[in-house]
Design a protein around this motif. Sequence first.
Motif, PDB file in Angstrom:
ATOM      1  N   LYS A   1      31.665  40.004  38.559  1.00 20.69           N
ATOM      2  CA  LYS A   1      32.652  39.097  37.982  1.00 20.69           C
ATOM      3  C   LYS A   1      34.077  39.596  38.227  1.00 20.69           C
ATOM      4  CE  LYS A   1      29.546  37.148  34.537  1.00 20.69           C
ATOM      5  NZ  LYS A   1      29.234  36.950  33.107  1.00 20.69           N
ATOM      6  N   ARG A   2      34.250  40.906  38.249  1.00 23.00           N
ATOM      7  CA  ARG A   2      35.590  41.441  38.587  1.00 23.00           C
ATOM      8  C   ARG A   2      35.955  41.052  40.022  1.00 23.00           C
ATOM      9  NH1 ARG A   2      33.734  46.155  35.909  1.00 23.00           N
ATOM     10  NH2 ARG A   2      33.605  47.362  37.846  1.00 23.00           N
ATOM     11  N   ALA A   3      34.975  41.115  40.918  1.00 23.91           N
ATOM     12  CA  ALA A   3      35.221  40.713  42.307  1.00 23.91           C
ATOM     13  C   ALA A   3      35.562  39.220  42.375  1.00 23.91           C
ATOM     14  CB  ALA A   3      34.004  41.028  43.168  1.00 23.91           C
ATOM     15  N   SER A   4      34.892  38.409  41.556  1.00 25.33           N
ATOM     16  CA  SER A   4      35.183  36.976  41.521  1.00 25.33           C
ATOM     17  C   SER A   4      36.597  36.719  41.026  1.00 25.33           C
ATOM     18  CB  SER A   4      34.173  36.254  40.617  1.00 25.33           C
ATOM     19  OG  SER A   4      32.871  36.348  41.137  1.00 25.33           O
ATOM     20  N   ALA A   5      37.038  37.524  40.069  1.00 18.31           N
ATOM     21  CA  ALA A   5      38.399  37.370  39.549  1.00 18.31           C
ATOM     22  C   ALA A   5      39.435  37.693  40.617  1.00 18.31           C
ATOM     23  CB  ALA A   5      38.600  38.260  38.324  1.00 18.31           C
ATOM     24  N   LEU A   6      39.189  38.743  41.365  1.00 20.29           N
ATOM     25  CA  LEU A   6      40.108  39.095  42.452  1.00 20.29           C
ATOM     26  C   LEU A   6      40.146  37.991  43.505  1.00 20.29           C
ATOM     27  CD1 LEU A   6      39.200  42.876  42.841  1.00 20.29           C
ATOM     28  CD2 LEU A   6      41.347  41.948  41.948  1.00 20.29           C
ATOM     29  N   ALA A   7      38.971  37.442  43.818  1.00 17.68           N
ATOM     30  CA  ALA A   7      38.921  36.344  44.789  1.00 17.68           C
ATOM     31  C   ALA A   7      39.639  35.106  44.274  1.00 17.68           C
ATOM     32  CB  ALA A   7      37.462  36.010  45.114  1.00 17.68           C
ATOM     33  N   ALA A   8      39.705  34.961  42.956  1.00 17.53           N
ATOM     34  CA  ALA A   8      40.365  33.802  42.347  1.00 17.53           C
ATOM     35  C   ALA A   8      41.865  33.995  42.180  1.00 17.53           C
ATOM     36  CB  ALA A   8      39.732  33.496  40.989  1.00 17.53           C
ATOM     37  N   GLY A   9      42.378  35.157  42.562  1.00 17.92           N
ATOM     38  CA  GLY A   9      43.822  35.351  42.546  1.00 17.92           C
ATOM     39  C   GLY A   9      44.347  36.396  41.596  1.00 17.92           C
ATOM     40  N   ALA A  10      43.467  37.137  40.920  1.00 19.56           N
ATOM     41  CA  ALA A  10      43.939  38.195  40.030  1.00 19.56           C
ATOM     42  C   ALA A  10      44.608  39.302  40.834  1.00 19.56           C
ATOM     43  CB  ALA A  10      42.781  38.772  39.225  1.00 19.56           C
ATOM     44  N   CYS A  11      45.636  39.920  40.266  1.00 15.67           N
ATOM     45  CA  CYS A  11      46.287  41.042  40.956  1.00 15.67           C
ATOM     46  C   CYS A  11      45.510  42.332  40.753  1.00 15.67           C
ATOM     47  CB  CYS A  11      47.723  41.212  40.482  1.00 15.67           C
ATOM     48  SG  CYS A  11      47.914  41.732  38.760  1.00 15.67           S
ATOM     49  N   ALA A  12      44.661  42.365  39.733  1.00 12.96           N
ATOM     50  CA  ALA A  12      43.824  43.530  39.463  1.00 12.96           C
ATOM     51  C   ALA A  12      42.690  43.099  38.557  1.00 12.96           C
ATOM     52  CB  ALA A  12      44.627  44.655  38.808  1.00 12.96           C
ATOM     53  N   ALA A  13      41.578  43.838  38.616  1.00  8.60           N
ATOM     54  CA  ALA A  13      40.435  43.586  37.743  1.00  8.60           C
ATOM     55  C   ALA A  13      39.941  44.935  37.235  1.00  8.60           C
ATOM     56  CB  ALA A  13      39.333  42.844  38.485  1.00  8.60           C
ATOM     57  N   VAL A  14      40.032  45.142  35.934  1.00  9.16           N
ATOM     58  CA  VAL A  14      39.810  46.448  35.323  1.00  9.16           C
ATOM     59  C   VAL A  14      38.487  46.472  34.571  1.00  9.16           C
ATOM     60  CG1 VAL A  14      40.724  48.081  33.623  1.00  9.16           C
ATOM     61  CG2 VAL A  14      42.297  46.817  35.122  1.00  9.16           C
TER      62      VAL A  14
END
Length: 322
Positions: free
Chosen positions: A183-196
Amino acid sequence: MSVTAAGVCHTDLHIREGGYDLGHGRKLEFSKRGIALPLVMGHETVGEVVAAGPDVGTLDRGKKYVVYPWIGCGTCAICASGQEQLCMKPQFLGMHVDGGYATQIRVPHPKYLHEIGDIPPENAAPLACSGLTAYAALKKVEGTLKDHALLVIGAGGLGLMCAQLLQALGAKAPVFVDIDPVKRASALAAGACAAVDPRAADAVAQIHAAAGEAPLAAIDFVGAEATAGLGFDALGKGGTYVIVGLFGGAAPWALPLIAVRALTIRGSYTGSPGEFAELMQLARNGAIKPIPTTCYKLDEAEDVLNSLAGGKIVGRAILAGV
C-alpha cells in the motif's frame, strides 16, 4: 434501479460486526442505534433506472447514475441546512435501509442520482463514499493544501482517493503512512512525496523530513489508537488533525498538549449532497484519476469482505455485473 456496480467499504465490516469499538471495553452497538440487522449492505452504488413513481418526472433510463447514499429524514433543520449526512434520523442506503449488494436498489428521490457520464461504473461507485469522504475531509483543511504537505494516514481506498483529489485540487504532494509495503508503494504511485512505515522508531522524524516541516494538517483514514498517537505527535503547532477512519479504540492524547500546541481535533463523517455534486463535477470533467479497483461477482461478497478484513484489498473491491 438495476445495480451495475457496488463498492465494498470498510464500514461494511463494522456493520457485519454489529458496531464500533469505542475502547476501554466499550462498544457502540448498531442494534441500539436504529440499525436493524440483517439488511442488504452496500452504499457505493451505480445503476440504471428501471422504474419510477408518478411524481418523479422524466429520468433518462439509458444513463447510469451513482447514488448519494447518506440520506436523512428530509424534514429536520439539519437536512434543511444541506447536511443530510448528519441527520439524527438517517436513512442511509446499505446501513439503515437495504443497499447495493443486490440486483436492484430503491432510491427515494431523483435528487440523489448523479449521472456518471463516461466514467466506468466500477470507478464511479467508490465516489459515493471513498471519494466523497476524502473530499469532505480535504475541505476541512483546504487552506493548508497549496503550501504545506498533508499527512495522510492509511493508503487504502480512501487514502488513494485522497491522493487523486489532492492532484485534482493542485495541492502539494502529501506524505503517506501505512504499515503495508504494498500500500505504501501504491501511495507513491498515486503521487505521494513519501510513504512512511509508522512502526519505524523514527517515523515522526521521517514525516517531518519528507514534508519539510511538521505538517499543519493530517487526515487519519484508519482511526485507531496507534494512528491517532502518531498523527498527533507528527502535527506542528496550530495544526489540524481530522479523524475519518472508524477502526476503533480510545484517544491516546495527553489533554494539556492539545492546548499547549493549539491543536484542532475534528471528525469528518462523509460529505453533504452539495459536496457530492462538486465531486461529481470534478469526476465528470476528468480531473480525478481512478483508484485501483478489482471486480468480483455478487456471490463473492463474503469472500471479499474477509479479504478486506485481512488487509488484502488494494484500492477498492467492486461487486460488478450484479
